[in-house]
Design a protein around this motif. Structure first.
Motif, short mmCIF file in Angstrom:
data_model
loop_
_atom_site.label_atom_id
_atom_site.label_comp_id
_atom_site.label_asym_id
_atom_site.label_seq_id
_atom_site.Cartn_x
_atom_site.Cartn_y
_atom_site.Cartn_z
N ASN A 35 -3.10 -2.43 -6.06
CA ASN A 35 -3.37 -1.33 -5.39
C ASN A 35 -4.58 -0.53 -5.94
O ASN A 35 -4.86 0.72 -5.49
CB ASN A 35 -1.92 -0.49 -5.27
N SER A 88 1.37 -6.08 -3.67
CA SER A 88 -0.03 -6.21 -2.97
C SER A 88 -0.75 -7.43 -3.83
O SER A 88 -1.08 -8.23 -3.10
CB SER A 88 -0.86 -5.11 -3.43
N ARG A 132 0.82 -1.42 -0.09
CA ARG A 132 0.05 0.04 -0.15
C ARG A 132 0.64 1.32 -0.11
O ARG A 132 0.52 2.32 -0.68
CB ARG A 132 -1.04 0.14 1.43
#
Length: 144
Positions: free
Chosen positions: A142, A88, A77
């Motif tokens: 993300n 991610s 993040r």
């Protein structure tokens, strides 16, 4: 703050405020769960592997994957650009793979998360939520 507008058949549009960065709430919950369960395996990895009927090296890999996936879902993040997105996504894949294994080996055959005689660790209710959340990050990265 941004606004989301939905189309409607009447002339009044519905506008709902959104909060940027709200995905951190899901990330923290998911990461906390995975980091905890990974660390919890370390006091006695050999006994856990034997109890699960898995090779020691595989059980160690599961523990490390849980910790790395939890850390990666948070770190992804905050890492900018494509590297954060990839972090991610890979963390989401690791979560999904881990949860498929957990559901298959321990929780399959019972939906309710309540422990029972046949499923002392409960069914797959919570595990499917973790699986779906991992898949969400694997697919969206993300852009959650």
């Amino acid at each position: 703050m941004t606004t989301t507008t939905t189309n409607s058949t009447n002339s009044t549009a519905l506008s709902l405020p959104t909060v940027g960065g709200a995905d951190i709430l899901i990330r923290l919950s998911l990461a906390g769960t995975f980091i905890y369960h990974g660390l919890d395996k370390f006091p006695n990895i050999a006994a856990g592997a034997e109890w699960m009927g898995l090779p020691y090296a595989l059980w160690l890999l599961v523990a490390l994957a849980e910790i790395a996936a939890g850390a990666g879902i948070i770190a992804g993040r905050f890492i900018p650009n494509a590297i954060g997105d990839l972090t991610s996504r890979l963390s989401g894949v690791a979560i999904a793979v881990t949860m498929v294994g957990a559901i298959y080996l321990v929780h399959w055959g019972q939906w309710s998360n309540m422990p029972s005689e046949s499923h002392p660790f409960g069914g797959m209710e919570f595990q499917t939520l973790l699986l779906a959340t991992g898949l969400f990050f694997a697919l969206r990265g993300n852009k959650a």
